[in-house]
Enzyme design. Structure first.
Site, PDB file in Angstrom:
ATOM      1  N   GLU A 158       2.995  -8.673   6.732  1.00 53.17           N
ATOM      2  CA  GLU A 158       4.198  -9.341   6.210  1.00 53.17           C
ATOM      3  C   GLU A 158       5.265  -9.560   7.281  1.00 53.17           C
ATOM      4  O   GLU A 158       6.429  -9.181   7.118  1.00 53.17           O
ATOM      5  CB  GLU A 158       4.733  -8.559   5.000  1.00 53.17           C
ATOM      6  CG  GLU A 158       3.673  -8.453   3.914  1.00 53.17           C
ATOM      7  CD  GLU A 158       4.061  -7.582   2.718  1.00 53.17           C
ATOM      8  OE1 GLU A 158       5.195  -7.102   2.652  1.00 53.17           O
ATOM      9  OE2 GLU A 158       3.193  -7.396   1.839  1.00 53.17           O
ATOM     10  N   ASN A 199      -1.715  -9.999   7.958  1.00 55.80           N
ATOM     11  CA  ASN A 199      -1.884 -10.050   6.503  1.00 55.80           C
ATOM     12  C   ASN A 199      -0.538 -10.361   5.859  1.00 55.80           C
ATOM     13  O   ASN A 199       0.488  -9.802   6.257  1.00 55.80           O
ATOM     14  CB  ASN A 199      -2.380  -8.648   6.070  1.00 55.80           C
ATOM     15  CG  ASN A 199      -2.806  -8.538   4.630  1.00 55.80           C
ATOM     16  OD1 ASN A 199      -3.638  -9.315   4.173  1.00 55.80           O
ATOM     17  ND2 ASN A 199      -2.246  -7.580   3.897  1.00 55.80           N
ATOM     18  N   HIS A 235      -1.325 -12.515  -4.120  1.00 56.19           N
ATOM     19  CA  HIS A 235      -0.650 -11.988  -5.315  1.00 56.19           C
ATOM     20  C   HIS A 235      -0.097 -13.210  -6.054  1.00 56.19           C
ATOM     21  O   HIS A 235       1.002 -13.675  -5.774  1.00 56.19           O
ATOM     22  CB  HIS A 235       0.491 -11.046  -4.920  1.00 56.19           C
ATOM     23  CG  HIS A 235       0.023  -9.776  -4.292  1.00 56.19           C
ATOM     24  ND1 HIS A 235      -0.698  -8.833  -4.999  1.00 56.19           N
ATOM     25  CD2 HIS A 235       0.167  -9.278  -3.036  1.00 56.19           C
ATOM     26  CE1 HIS A 235      -0.977  -7.808  -4.184  1.00 56.19           C
ATOM     27  NE2 HIS A 235      -0.479  -8.059  -2.999  1.00 56.19           N
ATOM     28  N   GLU A 264      -5.666  -9.004  -1.298  1.00 52.52           N
ATOM     29  CA  GLU A 264      -4.953  -8.162  -2.284  1.00 52.52           C
ATOM     30  C   GLU A 264      -4.816  -8.911  -3.608  1.00 52.52           C
ATOM     31  O   GLU A 264      -3.736  -8.949  -4.207  1.00 52.52           O
ATOM     32  CB  GLU A 264      -3.554  -7.791  -1.765  1.00 52.52           C
ATOM     33  CG  GLU A 264      -3.539  -7.106  -0.427  1.00 52.52           C
ATOM     34  CD  GLU A 264      -2.145  -6.642   0.009  1.00 52.52           C
ATOM     35  OE1 GLU A 264      -1.205  -6.626  -0.820  1.00 52.52           O
ATOM     36  OE2 GLU A 264      -2.006  -6.278   1.182  1.00 52.52           O
ATOM     37  N   ASP A 266      -4.350 -10.407  -7.126  1.00 50.91           N
ATOM     38  CA  ASP A 266      -4.075 -10.216  -8.556  1.00 50.91           C
ATOM     39  C   ASP A 266      -3.356 -11.462  -9.066  1.00 50.91           C
ATOM     40  O   ASP A 266      -2.799 -12.227  -8.288  1.00 50.91           O
ATOM     41  CB  ASP A 266      -3.327  -8.911  -8.879  1.00 50.91           C
ATOM     42  CG  ASP A 266      -2.130  -8.619  -8.000  1.00 50.91           C
ATOM     43  OD1 ASP A 266      -1.518  -9.572  -7.476  1.00 50.91           O
ATOM     44  OD2 ASP A 266      -1.791  -7.426  -7.853  1.00 50.91           O
TER      45      ASP A 266
HETATM   46  O1  G3I Z   1       4.711   8.874  -3.651  1.00 51.30           O
HETATM   47  C1  G3I Z   1       5.778   8.731  -4.609  1.00 51.30           C
HETATM   48  C2  G3I Z   1       5.749   9.862  -5.618  1.00 51.30           C
HETATM   49  O2  G3I Z   1       5.989  11.063  -4.950  1.00 51.30           O
HETATM   50  C3  G3I Z   1       6.814   9.581  -6.685  1.00 51.30           C
HETATM   51  O3  G3I Z   1       6.715  10.555  -7.678  1.00 51.30           O
HETATM   52  C4  G3I Z   1       6.619   8.209  -7.305  1.00 51.30           C
HETATM   53  C5  G3I Z   1       7.709   7.868  -8.315  1.00 51.30           C
HETATM   54  O4  G3I Z   1       8.001   6.499  -8.334  1.00 51.30           O
HETATM   55  O5  G3I Z   1       6.638   7.243  -6.298  1.00 51.30           O
HETATM   56  C6  G3I Z   1       5.610   7.417  -5.331  1.00 51.30           C
HETATM   57  O6  G3I Z   1       5.689   6.391  -4.394  1.00 51.30           O
HETATM   58  C7  G3I Z   1       5.256   5.116  -4.826  1.00 51.30           C
HETATM   59  C8  G3I Z   1       4.098   4.672  -3.934  1.00 51.30           C
HETATM   60  O7  G3I Z   1       3.710   3.358  -4.273  1.00 51.30           O
HETATM   61  C9  G3I Z   1       2.888   5.589  -4.055  1.00 51.30           C
HETATM   62  O8  G3I Z   1       2.392   5.585  -5.358  1.00 51.30           O
HETATM   63  C10 G3I Z   1       6.408   4.136  -4.702  1.00 51.30           C
HETATM   64  O9  G3I Z   1       7.417   4.464  -5.635  1.00 51.30           O
HETATM   65  C11 G3I Z   1       5.926   2.724  -4.949  1.00 51.30           C
HETATM   66  O10 G3I Z   1       6.970   1.823  -4.641  1.00 51.30           O
HETATM   67  C12 G3I Z   1       4.737   2.408  -4.068  1.00 51.30           C
HETATM   68  O11 G3I Z   1       4.291   1.106  -4.410  1.00 51.30           O
HETATM   69  C13 G3I Z   1       3.350   0.529  -3.530  1.00 51.30           C
HETATM   70  C14 G3I Z   1       3.919  -0.729  -2.875  1.00 51.30           C
HETATM   71  O12 G3I Z   1       2.932  -1.309  -2.054  1.00 51.30           O
HETATM   72  C15 G3I Z   1       5.139  -0.458  -2.034  1.00 51.30           C
HETATM   73  O13 G3I Z   1       5.650  -1.685  -1.564  1.00 51.30           O
HETATM   74  C16 G3I Z   1       2.131   0.158  -4.348  1.00 51.30           C
HETATM   75  O14 G3I Z   1       1.527   1.319  -4.881  1.00 51.30           O
HETATM   76  C17 G3I Z   1       1.142  -0.602  -3.462  1.00 51.30           C
HETATM   77  O15 G3I Z   1       0.097  -1.084  -4.260  1.00 51.30           O
HETATM   78  C18 G3I Z   1       1.864  -1.778  -2.817  1.00 51.30           C
HETATM   79  O16 G3I Z   1       0.968  -2.471  -2.008  1.00 51.30           O
HETATM   80  C19 G3I Z   1       1.494  -3.608  -1.290  1.00 51.30           C
HETATM   81  C20 G3I Z   1       0.676  -3.747  -0.038  1.00 51.30           C
HETATM   82  O17 G3I Z   1       0.683  -2.557   0.700  1.00 51.30           O
HETATM   83  C21 G3I Z   1       1.190  -4.894   0.820  1.00 51.30           C
HETATM   84  N1  G3I Z   1       1.251  -6.110   0.059  1.00 51.30           N
HETATM   85  C22 G3I Z   1       1.971  -6.043  -1.204  1.00 51.30           C
HETATM   86  C23 G3I Z   1       1.414  -4.926  -2.065  1.00 51.30           C
HETATM   87  C24 G3I Z   1       2.105  -4.886  -3.397  1.00 51.30           C
HETATM   88  O18 G3I Z   1       3.444  -4.499  -3.254  1.00 51.30           O
END
Ligand code: G3I
Length: 344
Positions: A158, A199, A235, A264, A266
């Site tokens: 990104e 990516n 996405h 990725e 969806d």
């Molecule tokens: O690890 C913490 C946990 O300790 C806490 O209890 C919980 C409560 O909200 O949050 C957890 O962290 C989360 C993390 O995922 C792990 O699960 C974050 O809040 C959450 O924001 C984070 O989201 C991820 C996101 O990237 C962040 O931008 C998504 O799972 C993940 O699927 C997403 O993936 C990205 C790609 O890497 C890049 N392209 C876009 C894609 C979608 O956003």
């Protein structure tokens, strides 16, 4: 004697029934998405995340339907270098081990990204020399750790804005645009065999953002920088329309000598889902699968997790969801059958 012989014959008949009955009843397993994709020389994969791996029905499908896995979070900087110079590969390793047990290949995701950085990196200012050293060490330690275990890396994730200008990340601000070429070179030094990708999202269509990647890729290739592929995250959202120029876009990157991947995927919608929305979603999944199959160097498709149960969408886009080919109960949706059709 006669009674004994009769008993023996009865026993033999019972054994025969026991041996032959299951075979007579067994139906051949239908081919998986991975099986179908492999017939085209492609992979069909899914992202996954560590907390989900305790869900046995979920992991059973993850392990059987797909031949490629991407860790959704476990290889990101905050997870792998939580303190400066202290590396923790446990989450990524858990996913790599599972993938190996299921004979699946792994895309590494991601080495350089402005999001999900550890606090020690994002909470202070860096000089260019300091940040270069930090970036090089992070990239090379992680790439070395996963050498031979991942087939591709999203090296920089990104990097551009919607209008095709560079995103003002800590890396761009401190190091200038050359950080991308440096990141690719350092990754290549650490694992000369792994495929190196840039990516991004919203680069499925031809437009300012994908043009920026096209130009950068041309420059990098001309300079001999090790860049092997472009990941189009895909996405998508029903309300924004299908990216009609996807196939042409994939093709122009191929012509630069690059692989492409739908990395990725969806397709979200406003919820609740209904029959019409699910039918449109299914048609889009079919179309993007066909677009990838139509372009030789589009090497594979990865769902950003395969089930609505573990989708990132509802937490990020209020009122939206139902983005994946399996529903929250792990039942296949029309999109799943549409992908099968496209792969047949
Ligand atoms: O690890 C913490 C946990 O300790 C806490 O209890 C919980 C409560 O909200 O949050 C957890 O962290 C989360 C993390 O995922 C792990 O699960 C974050 O809040 C959450 O924001 C984070 O989201 C991820 C996101 O990237 C962040 O931008 C998504 O799972 C993940 O699927 C997403 O993936 C990205 C790609 O890497 C890049 N392209 C876009 C894609 C979608 O956003």
């Amino acid at each position: 004697m006669r009674r004994n012989r009769l008993r023996l014959a009865g026993l033999l008949a019972a054994v025969l029934v026991a041996v032959t009955a299951p075979a007579a009843e067994a139906r051949p397993e239908p081919p998986t998405l991975a099986d179908l994709a492999q017939r085209h020389g492609r992979y069909f994969g899914s992202a996954t995340d560590n907390p989900e791996l305790t869900d046995a029905p979920y992991t059973a499908l993850l392990g059987s339907e797909f031949d490629q896995i991407t860790p959704g979070n476990g290889m990101k900087w905050y997870a792998t270098e939580p303190q400066q110079g202290v590396f923790d590969f446990s989450q990524g390793d858990e996913i790599v081990d599972l993938a190996r047990a299921n004979h699946q290949k792994v895309r590494g995701h991601t080495l350089v990204w402005h999001s999900q950085l550890p606090g020690w990196l994002s909470d202070r200012e860096w000089t260019a020399d300091e940040l270069r050293a930090v970036l090089k060490k992070h990239i090379q330690t992680e790439v070395r750790h996963y050498r031979g275990k991942v087939f591709a890396w999203d090296v920089v994730n990104e990097a551009f804005n919607e209008d095709g200008t560079y995103r003002e990340t800590v890396f761009y601000r401190t190091l200038g645009p050359g950080y991308i070429a440096d990141a690719l070179r350092w990754a290549h030094q650490a694992d000369p065999r792994v495929k190196l990708y840039l990516n991004d999202y919203n680069i499925e269509s031809i437009g300012p953002k994908s043009d920026a990647y096209y130009r950068l890729a041309q420059e990098l290739r001309a300079q001999g920088v090790p860049l092997h592929g472009i990941g189009l995250q895909a996405h998508l959202a029903l309300q924004y329309g299908y990216p009609a120029t996807l196939e042409d876009n994939l093709r122009r990157f191929s012509r630069l000598g690059l692989d492409t991947a739908l990395s990725e995927v969806d397709i979200r919608m406003y919820v609740p889902a209904d029959e019409a929305k699910l039918a449109t979603q299914a048609a889009w999944y079919r179309d993007l699968t066909e677009a990838c199959l139509a372009v030789r160097r589009c090497v594979g498709i990865t769902l950003w997790d395969y089930t609505d149960k573990y989708s990132w969408i509802p937490a990020f886009f209020e009122g939206e969801g139902a983005a994946l080919p399996w529903d929250e109960q792990l039942r296949p949706k029309p999109a799943y059958y549409a992908i099968r059709e496209a792969l047949k």
